[in-house]
Design a protein around this motif. Sequence first.
Motif, PDB file in Angstrom:
ATOM      1  N   TRP A 122     -11.151   8.372  -3.518  1.00 12.77           N
ATOM      2  CA  TRP A 122     -11.012   8.110  -4.942  1.00 12.77           C
ATOM      3  C   TRP A 122     -10.644   6.645  -5.157  1.00 12.77           C
ATOM      4  O   TRP A 122      -9.864   6.067  -4.394  1.00 12.77           O
ATOM      5  CB  TRP A 122      -9.909   8.981  -5.540  1.00 12.77           C
ATOM      6  N   TYR A 123     -11.200   6.072  -6.226  1.00 12.95           N
ATOM      7  CA  TYR A 123     -10.883   4.695  -6.601  1.00 12.95           C
ATOM      8  C   TYR A 123     -10.553   4.647  -8.091  1.00 12.95           C
ATOM      9  O   TYR A 123     -11.155   5.363  -8.903  1.00 12.95           O
ATOM     10  CB  TYR A 123     -12.058   3.762  -6.292  1.00 12.95           C
ATOM     11  N   PHE A 124      -9.595   3.778  -8.413  1.00 10.97           N
ATOM     12  CA  PHE A 124      -9.144   3.623  -9.794  1.00 10.97           C
ATOM     13  C   PHE A 124      -9.374   2.170 -10.211  1.00 10.97           C
ATOM     14  O   PHE A 124      -9.100   1.247  -9.440  1.00 10.97           O
ATOM     15  CB  PHE A 124      -7.652   3.970  -9.892  1.00 10.97           C
ATOM     16  N   GLY A 134      -9.094  -3.044  -9.276  1.00 14.38           N
ATOM     17  CA  GLY A 134      -9.323  -1.728  -8.715  1.00 14.38           C
ATOM     18  C   GLY A 134      -8.426  -1.464  -7.528  1.00 14.38           C
ATOM     19  O   GLY A 134      -7.761  -2.366  -7.002  1.00 14.38           O
ATOM     20  N   CYS A 135      -8.396  -0.214  -7.088  1.00 18.57           N
ATOM     21  CA  CYS A 135      -7.618   0.154  -5.907  1.00 18.57           C
ATOM     22  C   CYS A 135      -8.117   1.491  -5.381  1.00 18.57           C
ATOM     23  O   CYS A 135      -8.728   2.278  -6.115  1.00 18.57           O
ATOM     24  CB  CYS A 135      -6.125   0.256  -6.230  1.00 18.57           C
ATOM     25  N   GLU A 136      -7.875   1.738  -4.108  1.00 13.94           N
ATOM     26  CA  GLU A 136      -8.097   3.067  -3.564  1.00 13.94           C
ATOM     27  C   GLU A 136      -6.913   3.939  -3.952  1.00 13.94           C
ATOM     28  O   GLU A 136      -5.775   3.455  -4.031  1.00 13.94           O
ATOM     29  CB  GLU A 136      -8.240   3.003  -2.043  1.00 13.94           C
ATOM     30  N   MET A 137      -7.160   5.220  -4.203  1.00 11.22           N
ATOM     31  CA  MET A 137      -6.100   6.133  -4.613  1.00 11.22           C
ATOM     32  C   MET A 137      -5.647   6.988  -3.435  1.00 11.22           C
ATOM     33  O   MET A 137      -6.468   7.445  -2.626  1.00 11.22           O
ATOM     34  CB  MET A 137      -6.582   7.025  -5.760  1.00 11.22           C
ATOM     35  N   GLU A 142      -1.846   8.847  -7.635  1.00 12.23           N
ATOM     36  CA  GLU A 142      -1.197   7.751  -6.921  1.00 12.23           C
ATOM     37  C   GLU A 142      -2.173   6.609  -6.635  1.00 12.23           C
ATOM     38  O   GLU A 142      -2.944   6.674  -5.680  1.00 12.23           O
ATOM     39  CB  GLU A 142      -0.621   8.236  -5.590  1.00 12.23           C
ATOM     40  N   PRO A 143      -2.161   5.556  -7.452  1.00 15.12           N
ATOM     41  CA  PRO A 143      -3.003   4.390  -7.150  1.00 15.12           C
ATOM     42  C   PRO A 143      -2.420   3.567  -6.013  1.00 15.12           C
ATOM     43  O   PRO A 143      -1.202   3.553  -5.793  1.00 15.12           O
ATOM     44  CB  PRO A 143      -2.988   3.608  -8.467  1.00 15.12           C
ATOM     45  N   GLY A 144      -3.298   2.874  -5.279  1.00 11.75           N
ATOM     46  CA  GLY A 144      -2.863   2.048  -4.162  1.00 11.75           C
ATOM     47  C   GLY A 144      -2.730   0.581  -4.536  1.00 11.75           C
ATOM     48  O   GLY A 144      -2.440   0.242  -5.681  1.00 11.75           O
ATOM     49  N   GLU A 145      -2.978  -0.307  -3.555  1.00  9.74           N
ATOM     50  CA  GLU A 145      -2.793  -1.741  -3.746  1.00  9.74           C
ATOM     51  C   GLU A 145      -3.918  -2.334  -4.593  1.00  9.74           C
ATOM     52  O   GLU A 145      -5.094  -2.140  -4.303  1.00  9.74           O
ATOM     53  CB  GLU A 145      -2.742  -2.454  -2.395  1.00  9.74           C
ATOM     54  N   PRO A 146      -3.581  -3.132  -5.629  1.00  9.17           N
ATOM     55  CA  PRO A 146      -4.602  -3.705  -6.521  1.00  9.17           C
ATOM     56  C   PRO A 146      -5.473  -4.748  -5.823  1.00  9.17           C
ATOM     57  O   PRO A 146      -5.013  -5.508  -4.977  1.00  9.17           O
ATOM     58  CB  PRO A 146      -3.778  -4.346  -7.641  1.00  9.17           C
ATOM     59  N   VAL A 147      -6.753  -4.758  -6.208  1.00  8.96           N
ATOM     60  CA  VAL A 147      -7.733  -5.718  -5.707  1.00  8.96           C
ATOM     61  C   VAL A 147      -8.565  -6.200  -6.890  1.00  8.96           C
ATOM     62  O   VAL A 147      -8.970  -5.398  -7.734  1.00  8.96           O
ATOM     63  CB  VAL A 147      -8.673  -5.060  -4.667  1.00  8.96           C
ATOM     64  N   LEU A 148      -8.821  -7.521  -6.965  1.00 11.69           N
ATOM     65  CA  LEU A 148      -9.739  -8.033  -7.979  1.00 11.69           C
ATOM     66  C   LEU A 148     -11.166  -7.764  -7.521  1.00 11.69           C
ATOM     67  O   LEU A 148     -11.559  -8.160  -6.424  1.00 11.69           O
ATOM     68  CB  LEU A 148      -9.531  -9.532  -8.199  1.00 11.69           C
TER      69      LEU A 148
END
Length: 725
Positions: A122-124, A134-137, A142-148
């Motif tokens: 899952w990605y958010f 975006g981030c992997e969930m 539970e969202p993970g580490e943010p990425v541009l």
Amino acid sequence: MTKTYQNPIAKNGDFADPFVLRHNGVYYLYSTTPYISCWSSADLLEWKLEGDAIEKDTFPGLVPFAPEVVYSNGKFYMYTSPSGFGHYVLESENPAGPFRKISDNIQHAIDGTVFIDDDGKWYFYWAGDEGIWGCEMKSPTEPGEPVLTGASMHGWTEGAFICKHNGIYHMTYTGNHYLSKGYRINGAWSTHPLRGYRDNAYNPIVIHTQGEVVGLGHSSTVMGPDLVSCYIVYHNMNEDLTRYLNIDRQLWRGNITQVLGPTRTPQPAPAVSDYSFPAGGRNELQWRILRGGRECKKDIYYSNGDDFFIISEQKFNPCFTAEFNIINQKGSEDGSCGIVLGESRARFYSLVFDIATHSMQLWYSGQGDNKLVKQSTLPAGYIFEALHCVRVECRQDGLISVFVDNRLQIQEAGIKLISARIGYFANGREIGCGFTAITEAISEEASEQAIIPVGTSFYPVFGQGEFKRNQDGSILLKEGQEAVYQILIADRMEYQFFVAGESGNDDAKAELLIDNEKLGLFTGKQGLQSYRAELSEGTRVLKVCGSGGELTIKKICFIQRENGEENQELPLPMKVGRYEKRIFGKAAWSDYTVTAAIMPELTGEEGNAGVLLRVTEPSEGGEGEDRVLGIHFFIGYSVSFTKKELVVTRHSYDSRILASRPFVLEPGRCYELRAEIRGAEISVYVDQSETPQIVVADTEPIMYGCPGVWAKDSLLAVERFGISV
């Protein structure tokens, strides 16, 4: 009579930030309203209000922004940002709600959207000043580490939506301010779900800033009722700040996203499937029950026992797309159930959900032999007892693609069928069968046969014929080959056609025909050529026929010509600035010469002042009144003086310098600036020079638009301005 629709399709309500979910053959629409209005539809056109999707005390005093819903393992997860204060996850067992909070604030700006990849990850994604984040969930809450991601509108960017086609991730996203007429949709692509998104060459892909139905944006994408076409769903802004609902066909090929719009004239209604059960397609699926029995409970047909086999009475072509909705009910651990794809009871393929191996298996049964063709592990946490959607695409060449809940689960070549029946089976387990449909076509074929509306600049890959299709949407057309397109003429009048491309050799040429009558010859030597034709209302056939050498065709467009005076000289003088653009003439103009006597006063360090060419879709920044933020908010070209250079720039709600040369501007002096645009080439002359200061060809030419003048962080006195078309 062919059913049609016309945008906006829904006006009885506020359809801000529309998101559409397709579940068990029914569409559900959610929008930004105080209690999240939910609507349902069978055809994407007629919408029934289901009611509020959340209880009134869910977000006291706040408005939940841009709600989106994901279905997974029997539950519906809603993501929304209450008045922009982070995001919450809500859950329901029903697509219409009620949804209840199951998370604390998971943070991040607004416009959260979820994408589930083929591997089950899952990605958010969410909005930001820097672009889409975006981030992997780790889980649905539970969202993970943010990425541009790299997708950006050079300022506030929102409303992302991600889908995947043939290994490419395609994102649509919106900006910059929802109140601006220049609110628009861009497209980008990547080979990774989170990183490296690159802009489409011809962004924006949806925009309309003048007249009615403006401020187009915040989209989602959904598969149409025919299983082989997709539609982008978006809103437009009204003067009273309500928003209406719009839809248009959306296509993909290689790296590009194509929207056949935005349309404002009647268009063919979304097609339905060839056969479906329950009824809803062109024909109703008829069933032959070979083993067991069934009964209906809440739109699902359940087997009466654990030995069940049902197959369609109708036979279908071996090239098809089918949808199945299936529940693997109670029974023994070594039992199985699944889907049948076969010519007969004696020879068929089956898609088996196997609990023991936690997998989907593709089996062949024929002549007393059972053979495992392929096995694919299902995602961890996959719940067999929940309803799952299975879409099967079987090509003429024998390639079968199986999608489970929109994820590519199995792909296998060499699946040869003379004809096909579809059905369900269960051995040692009970089964539930939901909405089932089949269309005797595949999505690639449907894209090539799409009807192209007036005003759409389209990639030529979306046509019929045997020619090379390139990843960037262009085609390579050789002698003896032809590309065929269905085009929709809105009214009887004169139309102008544009073809952009380039020749591979000196003798390259292609003949253009409409309904087999000659329109003109394209050689590619000018980069862009135009043609005129008087046409009557209806669907016409446009052919591009290679008649010599090799041509790369990059883009095709046709628009309604505007009547009026071809040559204009405006009453002057006029003052322009400090951040201002003015346009004149007609948007359908393409090749012309602008001659202007101007006196630039470049007060800012990055000051620009000069003339504009081929301008369409102008607007301003911010809420629609900020000239500083909106100085580049148009599609077209500028020919400008800076303090040190003469510059030709391409604008598409951003700026990219095409060519420049040193030029020392003398303060207080009036210059004669002449800019000629012919095909893809721009020639610039200063004063009475017979030799151009700049000659530049745009490899991705803007095809038509108005002339004008502009000043960026400068003042411009215009003493004379002439247009020769």
